[in-house]
Scaffold this active site. Structure first.
Site, PDB file in Angstrom:
ATOM      1  N   ASP A   9     -20.975  -3.402 -63.929  1.00  0.00           N
ATOM      2  CA  ASP A   9     -21.821  -2.222 -63.833  1.00  0.00           C
ATOM      3  C   ASP A   9     -22.722  -2.179 -65.063  1.00  0.00           C
ATOM      4  OD1 ASP A   9     -22.783   0.241 -62.893  1.00  0.00           O
ATOM      5  OD2 ASP A   9     -21.300   1.335 -64.097  1.00  0.00           O
ATOM      6  N   ASP A  11     -24.852   1.038 -66.512  1.00  0.00           N
ATOM      7  CA  ASP A  11     -24.822   2.262 -67.317  1.00  0.00           C
ATOM      8  C   ASP A  11     -23.372   2.670 -67.601  1.00  0.00           C
ATOM      9  OD1 ASP A  11     -27.484   2.035 -66.824  1.00  0.00           O
ATOM     10  OD2 ASP A  11     -27.623   3.751 -65.462  1.00  0.00           O
TER      11      ASP A  11
END
Length: 380
Positions: A9, A11
């Protein structure tokens, strides 16, 4: 060799996530602590990286694409300057209420990895900061790590993925033998051997004990015929277990030539007069009047060279012709190059010294020394 993938991922994982959960300006850009060092360690351990990120409403007036692209380019440039590149960058721009299959925890963006037989999903993983990332990992069938206080940090994730125990179990069943072998390369423990041949059991105990790894062997063979199938098939199964436990061989010493810890090289070194010029780089292990030497390479190319003559045709119910045959069979399934030499007068001592010196060479070759692959070819 199947490829390991680390799905990541963005953020909250690569970049600290601001309070408004939208990195749309350079002022909001800050790398998460420890991510670069961990990714370099994982890269060196053979992982490739795929970024998988939900970016709610990317391309809408509330989140213009140009506001996203600047920080994204900066992220890729910084990581690239440190040798960290991405196999793919996959971005879903939908909102949660749209329920699109491409939005995590859906796996629509990564379906091609499920179909790619060159991808080792069992060895792959996902790193995210939310429960949806862990659900994505479950849906994809990979291991999931949550990067968050109270869960995991980057250093812990890298350690968990690169320093996992090297364990293998092999069950080999033929019309002649039924064999179960278990090796645990990172834990020294007492060998557990039962083959029906007492002297052979004693030799396999030397392999595990002096090799510094856990070794358990159980064999029910056709000893009413002779010991050949038991000895050969045990060697094949042990070699297969070693190869499986070593995996892609990243971080191993690869070469083994030391006759034993605590022995100085000067005192243990084989002299050319005893074993020939080819043995100058080898080291010897003494056992009373006997001296044995071994050099090994986990090259992936099976090759066995033996020099020595046993005074007796049999010792402890084991035909001595099966001693080099054992090591040749071990090399075949382990992908091992082994040069073994022995001289002496007592057959028991000579056979036992062979097993001990190979064990000590194995100890050195399988020892972890980092995460890099010890080959310029990029494959072992």
């Amino acid at each position: 060799m199947p490829q390991k993938i680390l799905f990541i991922d963005r953020d909250g994982v690569l970049i600290d996530e601001p309070a408004d959960e939208q990195i749309d300006a350079f002022e909001k850009f800050r790398l998460t602590p420890g991510c670069i060092a961990a990714l370099q360690q994982l890269r060196d351990a053979g992982f490739q990286f795929v970024m998988v990120s939900n970016q709610d409403g990317l391309g809408t007036p509330g989140f213009p694409r140009e506001a996203f692209e600047g920080p994204q380019r900066l992220l890729l440039q910084i990581l690239g300057s440190q040798g960290i590149t991405f196999r793919e960058v996959l971005i879903d721009a939908s909102f949660a209420h749209e329920n699109k299959p491409t939005r995590k925890p859906g796996i629509g963006m990564v379906m091609h990895y499920l179909r790619d037989r060159d991808i080792d999903l069992a060895a792959s993983a996902m790193v995210g900061d939310r429960e949806t990332d862990l659900q994505f990992a479950t849906n994809l069938g990979v291991r999931g790590f949550r990067l968050k206080d109270g869960h995991h940090d980057w250093a812990g994730i890298a350690h968990a993925l690169t320093a996992s125990p090297r364990i293998a179990r092999i069950d080999r069943v033929t019309k002649e033998t039924r064999i179960s072998v278990r090796v645990e390369l990172d834990r020294a423990c007492e060998p557990a051997i039962a083959t029906g041949l007492g002297f052979f059991d004693h030799m396999l105990e030397q392999l595990g004990k002096h090799g510094g790894f856990g070794l358990a062997v159980r064999c029910a063979g056709d000893l009413h015929i002779d010991e050949h199938h038991t000895v050969e098939d045990c060697a094949l199964a042990i070699g297969q277990a070693l190869k499986q436990a070593l995996g892609d061989k990243r971080g191993i010493g690869r070469y083994g030539y030391d006759g034993g810890e605590g022995q100085g090289r000067d005192s243990a070194q084989v002299d050319a007069g005893a074993f020939g010029d080819a043995a100058r780089a080898a080291f010897a292990l003494p056992m009373d009047e006997t001296r044995a030497a071994a050099v090994i390479d986990f090259s992936g190319r099976p090759y066995f060279v033996f020099e020595g003559t046993f005074p007796r045709a049999e010792v402890g119910g084991l035909a001595t012709e099966l001693v080099p045959h054992f090591f040749r069979s071990l090399c075949e399934t382990a992908g091992l190059n082994l040069h073994l030499q022995v001289r002496g007068e007592n057959t028991h001592h000579m056979v036992e010294a062979c097993f001990k010196v190979v064990a000590r060479a194995l100890r050195q070759a399988i020892r972890r020394e980092g995460t890099a692959l010890p080959s310029t070819k990029g494959l072992l």
